[in-house]
Each structure stands twice: as C-alpha cells, then as structure tokens.
Design a protein around this motif. Structure first.
Motif, PDB file in Angstrom:
ATOM      1  N   ILE A  43       5.941  -7.450  -0.038  1.00  0.00           N
ATOM      2  CA  ILE A  43       5.448  -8.249   1.084  1.00  0.00           C
ATOM      3  C   ILE A  43       3.975  -7.981   1.384  1.00  0.00           C
ATOM      4  CG2 ILE A  43       7.755  -8.474   2.086  1.00  0.00           C
ATOM      5  CD1 ILE A  43       6.855  -6.433   4.253  1.00  0.00           C
ATOM      6  N   GLY A  44       3.363  -7.070   0.631  1.00  0.00           N
ATOM      7  CA  GLY A  44       1.940  -6.799   0.790  1.00  0.00           C
ATOM      8  C   GLY A  44       1.591  -5.871   1.936  1.00  0.00           C
TER       9      GLY A  44
ATOM     10  N   ALA B  73       2.135  -2.437   2.035  1.00  0.00           N
ATOM     11  CA  ALA B  73       1.591  -1.183   1.496  1.00  0.00           C
ATOM     12  C   ALA B  73       1.726  -1.232  -0.017  1.00  0.00           C
ATOM     13  CB  ALA B  73       2.333   0.019   2.072  1.00  0.00           C
ATOM     14  N   ARG B  74       0.684  -1.679  -0.657  1.00  0.00           N
ATOM     15  CA  ARG B  74       0.697  -1.821  -2.120  1.00  0.00           C
ATOM     16  C   ARG B  74       0.060  -0.611  -2.785  1.00  0.00           C
ATOM     17  NH1 ARG B  74      -0.295  -8.192  -3.262  1.00  0.00           N
ATOM     18  NH2 ARG B  74       1.756  -8.746  -2.492  1.00  0.00           N
ATOM     19  N   PRO B  75       0.602  -0.209  -3.929  1.00  0.00           N
ATOM     20  CA  PRO B  75      -0.029   0.892  -4.669  1.00  0.00           C
ATOM     21  C   PRO B  75      -1.338   0.412  -5.285  1.00  0.00           C
ATOM     22  CG  PRO B  75       1.756  -0.051  -5.937  1.00  0.00           C
ATOM     23  CD  PRO B  75       1.791  -0.724  -4.604  1.00  0.00           C
ATOM     24  N   SER B  76      -2.286   1.306  -5.366  1.00  0.00           N
ATOM     25  CA  SER B  76      -3.598   0.965  -5.926  1.00  0.00           C
ATOM     26  C   SER B  76      -3.588   0.913  -7.443  1.00  0.00           C
ATOM     27  CB  SER B  76      -4.641   1.986  -5.482  1.00  0.00           C
ATOM     28  OG  SER B  76      -4.807   1.924  -4.090  1.00  0.00           O
ATOM     29  N   LEU B  77      -2.626   1.593  -8.052  1.00  0.00           N
ATOM     30  CA  LEU B  77      -2.615   1.717  -9.510  1.00  0.00           C
ATOM     31  C   LEU B  77      -1.270   1.320 -10.087  1.00  0.00           C
ATOM     32  CD1 LEU B  77      -4.234   5.265  -9.679  1.00  0.00           C
ATOM     33  CD2 LEU B  77      -5.399   3.083 -10.034  1.00  0.00           C
ATOM     34  N   ARG B  78      -1.300   0.978 -11.356  1.00  0.00           N
ATOM     35  CA  ARG B  78      -0.081   0.742 -12.138  1.00  0.00           C
ATOM     36  C   ARG B  78      -0.278   1.387 -13.502  1.00  0.00           C
ATOM     37  NH1 ARG B  78       4.278  -2.630 -10.021  1.00  0.00           N
ATOM     38  NH2 ARG B  78       3.385  -3.693  -8.258  1.00  0.00           N
ATOM     39  N   THR B  79       0.810   1.874 -14.065  1.00  0.00           N
ATOM     40  CA  THR B  79       0.733   2.391 -15.427  1.00  0.00           C
ATOM     41  C   THR B  79       0.674   1.202 -16.378  1.00  0.00           C
ATOM     42  OG1 THR B  79       3.120   2.406 -15.794  1.00  0.00           O
ATOM     43  CG2 THR B  79       2.157   4.406 -14.809  1.00  0.00           C
TER      44      THR B  79
ATOM     45  N   LEU C  37      -1.129   6.787   0.313  1.00  0.00           N
ATOM     46  CA  LEU C  37      -0.211   7.640   1.072  1.00  0.00           C
ATOM     47  C   LEU C  37      -0.552   7.654   2.554  1.00  0.00           C
ATOM     48  CD1 LEU C  37       0.316  10.709  -1.272  1.00  0.00           C
ATOM     49  CD2 LEU C  37       1.935   8.902  -0.729  1.00  0.00           C
ATOM     50  N   GLU C  38      -1.846   7.614   2.876  1.00  0.00           N
ATOM     51  CA  GLU C  38      -2.254   7.575   4.283  1.00  0.00           C
ATOM     52  C   GLU C  38      -1.693   6.330   4.966  1.00  0.00           C
ATOM     53  OE1 GLU C  38      -6.506   7.840   4.467  1.00  0.00           O
ATOM     54  OE2 GLU C  38      -6.537   9.760   3.412  1.00  0.00           O
ATOM     55  N   ARG C  39      -1.837   5.193   4.312  1.00  0.00           N
ATOM     56  CA  ARG C  39      -1.310   3.942   4.879  1.00  0.00           C
ATOM     57  C   ARG C  39       0.218   3.997   4.974  1.00  0.00           C
ATOM     58  NH1 ARG C  39      -3.227  -1.469   5.690  1.00  0.00           N
ATOM     59  NH2 ARG C  39      -1.508  -2.956   5.656  1.00  0.00           N
ATOM     60  N   LEU C  40       0.858   4.472   3.917  1.00  0.00           N
ATOM     61  CA  LEU C  40       2.316   4.566   3.926  1.00  0.00           C
ATOM     62  C   LEU C  40       2.822   5.482   5.034  1.00  0.00           C
ATOM     63  CD1 LEU C  40       2.999   4.730   0.109  1.00  0.00           C
ATOM     64  CD2 LEU C  40       3.913   3.001   1.669  1.00  0.00           C
ATOM     65  N   HIS C  41       2.134   6.566   5.255  1.00  0.00           N
ATOM     66  CA  HIS C  41       2.521   7.491   6.316  1.00  0.00           C
ATOM     67  C   HIS C  41       2.478   6.782   7.668  1.00  0.00           C
ATOM     68  CE1 HIS C  41       3.121  11.164   8.527  1.00  0.00           C
ATOM     69  NE2 HIS C  41       2.058  10.886   9.240  1.00  0.00           N
ATOM     70  N   ARG C  42       1.428   5.992   7.904  1.00  0.00           N
ATOM     71  CA  ARG C  42       1.331   5.247   9.157  1.00  0.00           C
ATOM     72  C   ARG C  42       2.463   4.226   9.275  1.00  0.00           C
ATOM     73  NH1 ARG C  42      -4.820   3.772   8.789  1.00  0.00           N
ATOM     74  NH2 ARG C  42      -4.527   4.672   6.768  1.00  0.00           N
ATOM     75  N   VAL C  43       2.793   3.566   8.157  1.00  0.00           N
ATOM     76  CA  VAL C  43       3.901   2.609   8.173  1.00  0.00           C
ATOM     77  C   VAL C  43       5.189   3.317   8.583  1.00  0.00           C
ATOM     78  CG1 VAL C  43       5.361   1.105   6.755  1.00  0.00           C
ATOM     79  CG2 VAL C  43       2.864   1.040   6.479  1.00  0.00           C
TER      80      VAL C  43
ATOM     81  N   ASP D 227       5.846  -7.021  10.545  1.00  0.00           N
ATOM     82  CA  ASP D 227       4.724  -7.932  10.796  1.00  0.00           C
ATOM     83  C   ASP D 227       3.739  -7.330  11.785  1.00  0.00           C
ATOM     84  OD1 ASP D 227       5.566  -9.892   9.013  1.00  0.00           O
ATOM     85  OD2 ASP D 227       6.766 -10.930  10.555  1.00  0.00           O
ATOM     86  N   ASP D 228       4.271  -6.660  12.820  1.00  0.00           N
ATOM     87  CA  ASP D 228       3.401  -6.014  13.799  1.00  0.00           C
ATOM     88  C   ASP D 228       2.654  -4.834  13.180  1.00  0.00           C
ATOM     89  OD1 ASP D 228       4.107  -7.802  15.815  1.00  0.00           O
ATOM     90  OD2 ASP D 228       5.803  -6.559  16.458  1.00  0.00           O
ATOM     91  N   ILE D 229       3.325  -4.100  12.312  1.00  0.00           N
ATOM     92  CA  ILE D 229       2.673  -2.971  11.636  1.00  0.00           C
ATOM     93  C   ILE D 229       1.506  -3.481  10.795  1.00  0.00           C
ATOM     94  CG2 ILE D 229       2.934  -1.170   9.875  1.00  0.00           C
ATOM     95  CD1 ILE D 229       5.859  -0.850  10.859  1.00  0.00           C
ATOM     96  N   ARG D 230       1.742  -4.555  10.069  1.00  0.00           N
ATOM     97  CA  ARG D 230       0.669  -5.135   9.262  1.00  0.00           C
ATOM     98  C   ARG D 230      -0.532  -5.501  10.138  1.00  0.00           C
ATOM     99  NH1 ARG D 230       1.987  -7.783   4.756  1.00  0.00           N
ATOM    100  NH2 ARG D 230       3.801  -8.702   5.752  1.00  0.00           N
TER     101      ARG D 230
END
Length: 79
Positions: free
Chosen positions: A32-33, A35-41, A53-59, A70-73
């Motif tokens: 849903i966009g 908290a997207r990871p910055s990298l992919r293998t 991780l900082e963003r995910l922690h806040r989520v 939606d409010d978190i976003r």
C-alpha cells in the motif's frame, strides 16, 4: 528501486523479529506504499535500511496507539 546484495539491509524476517510486526503486515505496508523497503536483492527480496526501520518503528508505534493506516501515512508524510 536499486538492486542489492544480502549484506546491504535487513530481510523482512529480521525486521519482523526486531519490531514485533508480522511479515504479512510488512508485506501489506509495502504493497500500500506506507513503508516500502529501499532495496531489493537481484532475486526481488525486500531489504530494509536503517532509514526504513525508523519509519517502520513509527508505523508500529502509531498502530499500537490505534491509529489507522491512512492516518499514519498522513502523519508520516506531512512536512
């Protein structure tokens, strides 16, 4: 999204254990966009950086407080 090797970030499983969020929740937040990871293998696996991780922690904190996705976003993306 840049490709990466496995040493450049944390996997979904590692992030799940660190934050106490399920792998399914992390996948959903990526889809849903929120908290997207910055990298992919090169194989397409998600890899999360320290900034991710900082963003995910806040989520996770806002979810524990009962705030909707939606409010978190809105909160996280508001300048």
């Amino acid at each position: 999204m840049p490709d990466a090797t496995d040493t450049d970030g944390l996997t979904v499983g590692q992030v799940s254990m660190r934050l106490g969020a399920t792998v399914r929740a992390l996948h959903h937040w990526d889809e849903i966009g929120l908290a997207r990871p910055s990298l992919r293998t090169t194989a397409g696996y998600r890899l999360y950086t320290a900034r991710d991780l900082e963003r995910l922690h806040r989520v996770v904190v806002y979810r524990e407080l009962g705030v909707g996705l939606d409010d978190i976003r809105s909160i996280l993306d508001d300048a």
